[in-house]
Design a protein around this motif. Structure first.
Motif: not given
Length: 180
Positions: A10-39
């Motif tokens: 649920x937390x991963x879904x929230x981070x990737x779908x709704x609030x990447x900025x809260x996790x300081x994640x940088x989604x690319x044009x296809x919605x991908x984020x480096x696994x290292x960054x997410x971890x």
């Protein structure tokens, strides 16, 4: 130590779908984020009994009844359900006069002497308001320190700003003299 995979999913879904900025994640044009960054983002919060590793992400994907996420190479993304206003793009722009950054008590001395650096991320993430900076800062400190960034001073000292989305601006670094 066991991990509650339902809560983690649920937390991963929230981070990737709704609030990447809260996790300081940088989604690319296809919605991908480096696994290292997410971890890194998940583990910074300290809310899990042990560090989350890639095998945990793979376990969630393999055992989920619904295919919510996918890993391709060294990146992960949510497959559907996004509410992100737009994907983070690296388009240069002129930011508001003041931006904000939530940080920890532990990091403040280093930041005030060395400036803001992206650390494990590609960019420093700055918020357009104190509410967002506080929300982001609380992921690492229950009482975050909110820094004000004087963007005109930062630009003069060589910082380039990029449009993130309606809540976030990105930059490579911010020298200490532009921070208060």
């Amino acid at each position: 130590m066991s991990i509650n995979y339902t809560e983690l999913s649920k937390e991963i879904s929230y981070a990737l779908r709704h609030a990447p900025w809260e996790y300081e994640l940088e989604l690319d044009a296809e919605g991908f984020v480096p696994i290292k960054q997410l971890l890194s983002a998940l583990n910074e919060s300290g809310q899990y009994e042990r560090n989350i590793v890639q095998a945990d992400l793979e376990h969630i994907i393999e055992t989920s009844e619904k295919k919510r996420h996918e890993i391709v190479g060294d990146k992960i993304r949510a497959l559907y359900g996004h509410s992100v206003p737009q994907m983070i793009q690296k388009i240069p722009g002129i930011p508001p006069a003041i931006l904000y950054h939530g940080t920890t008590h532990k990091a403040i001395a280093t930041i005030m002497s060395e400036g803001l650096k992206p650390m494990q991320r590609q960019y420093v993430h700055l918020s357009v308001d104190t509410d967002m900076a506080t929300q982001v800062g609380k992921r690492r400190d229950s009482e975050p320190i909110i820094l004000q960034i004087d963007t005109a001073k930062a630009i003069i000292s060589g910082t380039k700003f990029y449009i993130g989305n309606d809540k976030v601006w990105l930059c490579d670094f911010v020298k200490a003299e532009a921070i208060k």
